[in-house]
Every structure is written in C-alpha cells, then in structure tokens.
Design an enzyme around this catalytic site. Sequence first.
Site, PDB file in Angstrom:
ATOM      1  N   SER A  88      -1.046   1.736   1.539  1.00 33.11           N
ATOM      2  CA  SER A  88      -1.670   0.827   2.514  1.00 33.11           C
ATOM      3  C   SER A  88      -3.025   0.341   2.004  1.00 33.11           C
ATOM      4  O   SER A  88      -3.352  -0.846   2.100  1.00 33.11           O
ATOM      5  CB  SER A  88      -1.819   1.526   3.868  1.00 33.11           C
ATOM      6  OG  SER A  88      -2.374   2.819   3.728  1.00 33.11           O
ATOM      7  N   HIS A 136       5.465   6.336   4.169  1.00 36.99           N
ATOM      8  CA  HIS A 136       3.991   6.360   4.151  1.00 36.99           C
ATOM      9  C   HIS A 136       3.490   6.757   5.541  1.00 36.99           C
ATOM     10  O   HIS A 136       3.659   7.894   5.943  1.00 36.99           O
ATOM     11  CB  HIS A 136       3.470   4.992   3.682  1.00 36.99           C
ATOM     12  CG  HIS A 136       1.998   4.921   3.447  1.00 36.99           C
ATOM     13  ND1 HIS A 136       1.214   6.023   3.271  1.00 36.99           N
ATOM     14  CD2 HIS A 136       1.158   3.852   3.340  1.00 36.99           C
ATOM     15  CE1 HIS A 136      -0.038   5.645   3.071  1.00 36.99           C
ATOM     16  NE2 HIS A 136      -0.109   4.341   3.109  1.00 36.99           N
ATOM     17  N   HIS A 188       3.727  15.656  -2.328  1.00 35.22           N
ATOM     18  CA  HIS A 188       2.802  14.513  -2.370  1.00 35.22           C
ATOM     19  C   HIS A 188       2.759  13.972  -3.795  1.00 35.22           C
ATOM     20  O   HIS A 188       2.893  14.725  -4.756  1.00 35.22           O
ATOM     21  CB  HIS A 188       1.391  14.945  -1.942  1.00 35.22           C
ATOM     22  CG  HIS A 188       0.463  13.802  -1.698  1.00 35.22           C
ATOM     23  ND1 HIS A 188      -0.239  13.196  -2.707  1.00 35.22           N
ATOM     24  CD2 HIS A 188       0.136  13.147  -0.565  1.00 35.22           C
ATOM     25  CE1 HIS A 188      -0.971  12.212  -2.204  1.00 35.22           C
ATOM     26  NE2 HIS A 188      -0.763  12.158  -0.911  1.00 35.22           N
ATOM     27  N   ARG A 221      -6.116  18.543   4.513  1.00 41.83           N
ATOM     28  CA  ARG A 221      -6.008  17.894   5.823  1.00 41.83           C
ATOM     29  C   ARG A 221      -4.950  18.596   6.681  1.00 41.83           C
ATOM     30  O   ARG A 221      -5.068  18.636   7.919  1.00 41.83           O
ATOM     31  CB  ARG A 221      -5.654  16.415   5.633  1.00 41.83           C
ATOM     32  CG  ARG A 221      -6.676  15.615   4.823  1.00 41.83           C
ATOM     33  CD  ARG A 221      -6.187  14.225   4.537  1.00 41.83           C
ATOM     34  NE  ARG A 221      -4.999  14.241   3.689  1.00 41.83           N
ATOM     35  CZ  ARG A 221      -4.313  13.132   3.373  1.00 41.83           C
ATOM     36  NH1 ARG A 221      -4.710  11.947   3.834  1.00 41.83           N
ATOM     37  NH2 ARG A 221      -3.252  13.200   2.601  1.00 41.83           N
ATOM     38  N   ASP A 275       1.032  15.135   6.933  1.00 44.87           N
ATOM     39  CA  ASP A 275       1.938  14.822   8.046  1.00 44.87           C
ATOM     40  C   ASP A 275       2.671  16.051   8.588  1.00 44.87           C
ATOM     41  O   ASP A 275       3.323  15.969   9.624  1.00 44.87           O
ATOM     42  CB  ASP A 275       2.991  13.803   7.572  1.00 44.87           C
ATOM     43  CG  ASP A 275       2.363  12.524   7.048  1.00 44.87           C
ATOM     44  OD1 ASP A 275       2.671  12.132   5.903  1.00 44.87           O
ATOM     45  OD2 ASP A 275       1.513  11.966   7.768  1.00 44.87           O
TER      46      ASP A 275
HETATM   47  C1  MLT Z   1      -2.381   9.085   2.545  1.00 45.15           C
HETATM   48  O1  MLT Z   1      -3.269   9.735   3.123  1.00 45.15           O
HETATM   49  O2  MLT Z   1      -2.459   7.861   2.333  1.00 45.15           O
HETATM   50  C2  MLT Z   1      -1.140   9.797   2.148  1.00 45.15           C
HETATM   51  O3  MLT Z   1      -1.452  11.116   1.736  1.00 45.15           O
HETATM   52  C3  MLT Z   1      -0.373   9.092   1.064  1.00 45.15           C
HETATM   53  C4  MLT Z   1      -1.140   8.948  -0.220  1.00 45.15           C
HETATM   54  O4  MLT Z   1      -2.220   9.493  -0.384  1.00 45.15           O
HETATM   55  O5  MLT Z   1      -0.579   8.251  -1.090  1.00 45.15           O
END
Ligand code: MLT
Length: 386
Positions: free
Chosen positions: A196, A226, A267, A276, A322
Amino acid sequence: MTDDPTLLEIRQSHLNTGLRGYPVGTARTSAVDKEKGVSYCGYPVAEMATLPSESVIHLLVHKRLPADDAEAQAFSDDLRRRGRIPGDVFELLKALTRDGHPMEWFMTGLLALGMTGKTGDWVEDGLNLIARVNGVAAAIFRIRSGWGEPIAPHEDLPYGPNFAHMLGAPGAHPQLGELLHLFHVLHMDHGGGNLSTFTGKAIASGHADMYASMTGAMAALYGPLHGRANQECLKFVRQVGSDDPADVEAFVRKQLESGGKIFGFGHAVLRAEDPRARVQYAFAEEHFADDPLVKTALTLRQVVPKVLKEIPKISNPYPNVDAISGTLLQAAGLTDPEFYTVLFGWSRVVGIAAQIIDERLHLRGGKGVPIYRPRFIAEDQPERHL
Ligand code: MLT
C-alpha cells in the site's frame, strides 16, 4: 549508503518476483529489521505504543518527537483544527450502497475529502487527510452499520480516544478505546516497500494529489494478501473451534495437509515474531484472557510455529501483525470483520502520507523521486507484420 554492487545487480531470478527484497529506494519514516521488526525513525514500535497518536504522527511527518509538552499540544490542536469535514462528504457516504465493502466506502470517502478540500500542497494535504480520516472512518462505521448519524469529535479528546468517541459503537468493551489507540500506532508504517505504501508513493510520483494517491494506496491495502488479512485471520481462528493445544495442532496439520493457508503467520521480510503481534498478545492476555476466540489465538501462537518449523521452505513460522488483531477487535465489541481493514487504513494513511511527502519534497537532496518507470523486458514477442 555505499555503492554496494549487490544493490545494483539485477538478475533473471529477480524478474516477475514482485520486486520482493529488491532495493528500489530509501525510506526515512521506519525501518524493518528481520529479527527486531519495525522501528519508527529509530524508535522500536512497542515503545511508540505508549505515546499518544499525535506524537507519533509528528514523529513520522517531521522525523522527530515533539520537543516538549507545549509543542505536542500545539500540534494536537492544529490537527484538531484540520479535522473539520465538509457536510457534503457525509451526505455522499449516506448515498452509498451497503453492498459495497467498507474499504470501498473508505476509498470513496478519501476521494470525497479530496474533492472538497485538497490544496495541492503535499504537507498541507497530508496533515489535513490524517486529521480528517478520523471522522470519515468513524462515520463509515456508523452510517454503514446503521448505528445512526456521524458523531462530532469531542473537543477535549486526543486522536485515538476521539475516534472511539466518534464511533459510538453499541456494546463496546471498556477497553475498546485503548485497543484502538494501540491499533492506530502499531499499523502506521512498515518500511517503504509494503504494497500500500509503495503504491501510494508510485501514484504520487506522477503528481496525482495526496488524496488520489492515498485512494490508490487503500486499493492496494484492500487486498486479502495485505490489509484484508486481519479479516481473514479472524475467520481462520473461528474455524479452529478449540483452544486445546492438541486440537489446535490437529487442525493446523490437517489445514496444511489439505493445502490450506495458515493465516496470521509468516512475513516477506520478518524472520521472528512481529513485535506488533507481541504487543497485541500482551494486551489480549491482560484484558481478554477469558474470551474463547482470544484463547484460541493464544494457543495458535504456541502451536503454529512449532508445526511450521518442520517445513523447510517456510522461512518465517512466526505470528505477524494480523495474527490476533481481528480476534481482539471482535472481543472488544467491533463485531463486523469487514470493517477491520478500514482500521488498518485509518492508521496506515499516516505513514503513507509521511512517505509521500518525503518522496515529493525531501529525498535526493530535495529534488524528490522522479516518476516511477521500471523496465519490463518484452517476452515472447518476435517481430511480426500484418
Ligand atoms: C504491513 O504492515 O504493511 C504488513 O506487515 C505487510 C508488509 O510489511 O509488507
């Protein structure tokens, strides 16, 4: 940064791999260490969870925490002033079909904010968007859930608790406000290459405005691989149907044998438990230890890595951000999983706005990053004529 030749070598094996792990730029807002996880401008994310959202927003946008209480208060007051939302935006949201996913509502809301308030100044639009997204995200919950009219922000509440106030969620657990604050800080930024953030920066490189660029970034976040993973993770936890370690292990092994996905683990960059996730597990153990789904998610934390470590090709068997987020939101009273990605977007717009500002105004000695134009090698296209 050295001119390390490995940063420059492009091999055939790099092609069509989604640029995974391939250096294409720099980020000033956060770094992701494969063992330690994400840090915001050098501060470990777990420490950031102890600060008000406004201070962390200040850090990501200005690359330093407020110098003192006076500066922190002034920044908070400024965000509050920027948070006014034109009534047309709420009227437009009320006209949307409930057949649309809340993320489609959220993207529409961002474009509506742009249509009613963009200035063309990257910093102004970035801070205005961060300030206004609080009210728009809360209004989307209320309007689409039929909870009633949007609730105006409380003039004395800081960002996170004000969001809980504007949500006015029926049946909210007393800890929902604190959980949402935690959620807001933990999801703000995660390096420069998550899909994103990368997408938002790429769109902004063509000088589409902050709101249009952020809308594209949220389209990327909407994907189940995502930002929508938190919704899928809750569905997975529900499927387990037990918190007994032996039952959970049997379910995980059966899922793997049938080719099913183990949601919430692994990940692209991390090779250890996501800090997190660790913060969320601790919050769950402290406040929701008796919730049946939380108990299952806590057992998955113990069981899944042990099973996944048996599979050589799996490079990261550990929980990610998540793994328990959706289960926690459910336990705290936000019971419609379709909204969980809106909460991810509500938070992530902070880091994406900060990185867009950096790429437009600060990187390359202030020249900014040129329009993204990677090369795609023509494949299987011998010359032909009509
Ligand atoms: C994020 O926090 O955007 C997710 O862990 C996915 C990523 O880091 O690519």
